[in-house]
Design a protein around this motif. Structure first.
Motif, mmCIF file in Angstrom:
data_model
loop_
_atom_site.group_PDB
_atom_site.id
_atom_site.type_symbol
_atom_site.label_atom_id
_atom_site.label_comp_id
_atom_site.label_asym_id
_atom_site.label_seq_id
_atom_site.Cartn_x
_atom_site.Cartn_y
_atom_site.Cartn_z
ATOM 1 N N SER A 197 -3.865 0.532 -8.701
ATOM 2 C CA SER A 197 -3.635 0.567 -7.254
ATOM 3 C C SER A 197 -3.044 1.892 -6.786
ATOM 4 O O SER A 197 -3.184 2.249 -5.618
ATOM 5 N N SER A 206 0.804 -1.205 0.000
ATOM 6 C CA SER A 206 0.000 0.000 0.000
ATOM 7 C C SER A 206 0.846 1.267 0.000
ATOM 8 O O SER A 206 0.585 2.221 -0.742
ATOM 9 N N GLN A 219 -8.400 -1.443 0.686
ATOM 10 C CA GLN A 219 -8.559 -0.074 0.201
ATOM 11 C C GLN A 219 -9.387 -0.044 -1.080
ATOM 12 O O GLN A 219 -10.180 0.878 -1.295
ATOM 13 N N THR A 277 -5.387 3.235 -3.537
ATOM 14 C CA THR A 277 -4.832 3.375 -2.191
ATOM 15 C C THR A 277 -5.104 4.743 -1.584
ATOM 16 O O THR A 277 -4.971 4.917 -0.358
ATOM 17 N N ILE A 312 -4.146 -3.605 0.147
ATOM 18 C CA ILE A 312 -4.618 -2.858 -1.016
ATOM 19 C C ILE A 312 -6.022 -3.319 -1.405
ATOM 20 O O ILE A 312 -6.861 -2.513 -1.811
#
Length: 245
Positions: free
Chosen positions: A83, A51, A140, A87, A137
């Motif tokens: 990602s 992350s 998130q 995040t 992740i």
């Protein structure tokens, strides 16, 4: 008279270790578009992409990257890391898209924003989310989708830590198996998140096996591009999503 096959210039920003976004986008290239790639850096090539590392990439200064891609006078710029903004959250993703658009003078589309658009166009409120990310992740990502009114009712990751090259080395068979793990009855669409995962090659196979639409990061970006520019379905674009153009 045949339209100029290179009339529309599309810039694509790619994390510098990513080896699958470019071939995927070229496979699905919309007619009348030429594709131009610029690499994104500012992450540790040897670290596991967790992350913190992905958030760092999302927050990196891309002023020079945008200066360079703006040299082609793009009609659209795609931000090709899912990602990196998952995040940070949905608000950050929208702000980044707006900044890229303002600095490049182009239509700006992010991978994460395109996933949301595609899911909504399909009319899905409950999704199965598969990715090669670390669990943090995925947490998130589920929160990101929830903020956009999309419930993640099943989730799967690859089950081991993958380095920056490991995500791109997953085989289509491994990705198919990953997708099937979230094929529970309440799932209305299957999401395969990661621009470096070879998901595009598995879309038709998964849809045939499950009877459910599949959305991948790279497929969703091309769909969003076609929708934004009023382009027809590209010959190489897979999946039921493109029936909605």
């Amino acid at each position: 008279m045949t339209a100029d096959p290179r009339a529309i210039k599309v810039g694509v920003l790619v994390p510098y270790t990513n080896t699958n976004l470019e071939p995927d986008i070229m496979l699905m290239r919309p007619e009348g578009c030429s594709l131009h790639f610029e690499r994104l850096g500012d992450y540790d090539i040897d670290a596991i992409p967790g992350s913190d590392q992905m958030a760092r990439l999302g927050a990196a200064d891309i002023t020079e990257t945008l200066r360079l891609i703006s040299g082609i006078r793009p009609r659209a710029v795609l931000y090709g890391c899912t990602s990196a903004t998952l995040t940070h959250g949905a608000g950050f993703d929208r702000e980044l898209a707006a900044q890229i658009g303002a600095r490049s003078g182009a239509v700006s589309l992010t991978a994460a924003g395109s996933l949301v658009l595609a899911i909504r166009v399909l009319g899905a409120a409950k999704v199965g989310f598969s990715s090669p990310y670390l669990g943090e992740i995925n947490d998130q990502a589920a929160a990101f989708l929830a903020d956009e009114g999309i419930a993640t009712v099943a989730r799967a990751d690859i089950g081991r830590e993958l380095g920056n090259y490991g995500q791109g080395e997953l085989t289509p068979d491994e990705i198919f198996a990953l997708a099937m793990r979230v094929n529970v009855p309440e799932v209305e669409a299957i999401v395969l998140s990661c621009t470096d995962m070879r998901s595009v090659e598995t879309v038709d196979r998964i849809e045939a096996a499950t009877g459910k639409p599949v959305v991948t990061s790279n497929q969703a970006m091309v769909f969003a591009l076609c929708r934004a520019l009023g382009l027809p379905r590209p010959p190489g674009a897979p999946g039921r999503l493109f029936e909605r153009l």
